[in-house]
Design a protein around this motif. Structure first.
Motif, PDB file in Angstrom:
ATOM      1  N   LYS A 168      99.843  71.782  48.209  1.00  0.00           N
ATOM      2  CA  LYS A 168     100.816  70.696  48.057  1.00  0.00           C
ATOM      3  C   LYS A 168     100.097  69.382  47.798  1.00  0.00           C
ATOM      4  O   LYS A 168     100.572  68.559  47.019  1.00  0.00           O
ATOM      5  CB  LYS A 168     101.703  70.592  49.289  1.00  0.00           C
ATOM      6  CG  LYS A 168     102.657  71.753  49.440  1.00  0.00           C
ATOM      7  CD  LYS A 168     103.482  71.613  50.694  1.00  0.00           C
ATOM      8  CE  LYS A 168     104.354  72.818  50.917  1.00  0.00           C
ATOM      9  NZ  LYS A 168     105.120  72.718  52.161  1.00  0.00           N
ATOM     10  N   CYS A 209     100.567  66.904  44.620  1.00  0.00           N
ATOM     11  CA  CYS A 209     100.824  65.465  44.757  1.00  0.00           C
ATOM     12  C   CYS A 209      99.902  64.659  43.850  1.00  0.00           C
ATOM     13  O   CYS A 209     100.344  63.732  43.173  1.00  0.00           O
ATOM     14  CB  CYS A 209     100.622  65.010  46.197  1.00  0.00           C
ATOM     15  SG  CYS A 209     101.830  65.618  47.358  1.00  0.00           S
ATOM     16  N   LEU A 265     104.093  63.505  49.036  1.00  0.00           N
ATOM     17  CA  LEU A 265     104.081  64.757  49.786  1.00  0.00           C
ATOM     18  C   LEU A 265     105.447  65.045  50.405  1.00  0.00           C
ATOM     19  O   LEU A 265     105.889  66.188  50.432  1.00  0.00           O
ATOM     20  CB  LEU A 265     103.000  64.726  50.873  1.00  0.00           C
ATOM     21  CG  LEU A 265     102.834  65.996  51.693  1.00  0.00           C
ATOM     22  CD1 LEU A 265     102.530  67.200  50.804  1.00  0.00           C
ATOM     23  CD2 LEU A 265     101.760  65.819  52.742  1.00  0.00           C
ATOM     24  N   SER A 266     106.133  64.016  50.863  1.00  0.00           N
ATOM     25  CA  SER A 266     107.461  64.237  51.455  1.00  0.00           C
ATOM     26  C   SER A 266     108.441  64.777  50.411  1.00  0.00           C
ATOM     27  O   SER A 266     109.248  65.655  50.712  1.00  0.00           O
ATOM     28  CB  SER A 266     107.992  62.965  52.105  1.00  0.00           C
ATOM     29  OG  SER A 266     108.173  61.944  51.150  1.00  0.00           O
ATOM     30  N   ASN A 320     107.512  68.414  49.757  1.00  0.00           N
ATOM     31  CA  ASN A 320     107.994  69.220  50.883  1.00  0.00           C
ATOM     32  C   ASN A 320     109.497  69.444  50.804  1.00  0.00           C
ATOM     33  O   ASN A 320     109.979  70.544  51.081  1.00  0.00           O
ATOM     34  CB  ASN A 320     107.631  68.570  52.215  1.00  0.00           C
ATOM     35  CG  ASN A 320     106.198  68.798  52.593  1.00  0.00           C
ATOM     36  OD1 ASN A 320     105.608  69.809  52.248  1.00  0.00           O
ATOM     37  ND2 ASN A 320     105.619  67.848  53.296  1.00  0.00           N
ATOM     38  N   ASN A 321     110.254  68.421  50.425  1.00  0.00           N
ATOM     39  CA  ASN A 321     111.706  68.573  50.294  1.00  0.00           C
ATOM     40  C   ASN A 321     112.062  69.620  49.248  1.00  0.00           C
ATOM     41  O   ASN A 321     112.971  70.431  49.452  1.00  0.00           O
ATOM     42  CB  ASN A 321     112.361  67.243  49.957  1.00  0.00           C
ATOM     43  CG  ASN A 321     112.407  66.300  51.125  1.00  0.00           C
ATOM     44  OD1 ASN A 321     112.328  66.709  52.280  1.00  0.00           O
ATOM     45  ND2 ASN A 321     112.515  65.017  50.850  1.00  0.00           N
ATOM     46  N   CYS A 355     110.062  72.111  48.227  1.00  0.00           N
ATOM     47  CA  CYS A 355     109.585  73.413  48.714  1.00  0.00           C
ATOM     48  C   CYS A 355     110.482  73.991  49.798  1.00  0.00           C
ATOM     49  O   CYS A 355     110.647  75.203  49.894  1.00  0.00           O
ATOM     50  CB  CYS A 355     108.161  73.280  49.247  1.00  0.00           C
ATOM     51  SG  CYS A 355     106.923  73.003  47.973  1.00  0.00           S
ATOM     52  N   ASN A 356     111.065  73.125  50.611  1.00  0.00           N
ATOM     53  CA  ASN A 356     111.900  73.563  51.733  1.00  0.00           C
ATOM     54  C   ASN A 356     113.390  73.584  51.419  1.00  0.00           C
ATOM     55  O   ASN A 356     114.208  73.789  52.311  1.00  0.00           O
ATOM     56  CB  ASN A 356     111.644  72.670  52.945  1.00  0.00           C
ATOM     57  CG  ASN A 356     110.225  72.753  53.427  1.00  0.00           C
ATOM     58  OD1 ASN A 356     109.599  73.790  53.360  1.00  0.00           O
ATOM     59  ND2 ASN A 356     109.688  71.639  53.907  1.00  0.00           N
TER      60      ASN A 356
END
Length: 65
Positions: A8, A12, A19-20, A23-24, A26-27
């Motif tokens: 990740k 970036c 990164l946030s 992550n959003n 990916c999740n």
């Protein structure tokens, strides 16, 4: 991302996406899809938009806008 062997953090750096945000995505917690972000991800990963997104209809709730 596993197929491309990118972390990740690498993603970036290559996309200049936080990164946030990565992550959003990916999740599956993204509240608003940003086309520019999707284009950057597709470009770096070598994917098409259909590799990243799947549209489904919730038959119980119907179409809601």
């Amino acid at each position: 991302m596993d197929n491309k062997k990118l972390s990740k953090s690498d993603l970036c750096l290559l996309t200049n996406i936080s990164l946030s945000t990565i992550n959003n995505y990916c999740n599956n917690t993204v509240k608003l899809l940003v086309v520019h972000v999707l284009c950057k991800l597709c470009n770096v990963l070598g994917y098409s938009i259909t590799d990243l997104l799947k549209y489904t209809i919730n038959k119980e709730r119907g179409l809601q806008i």
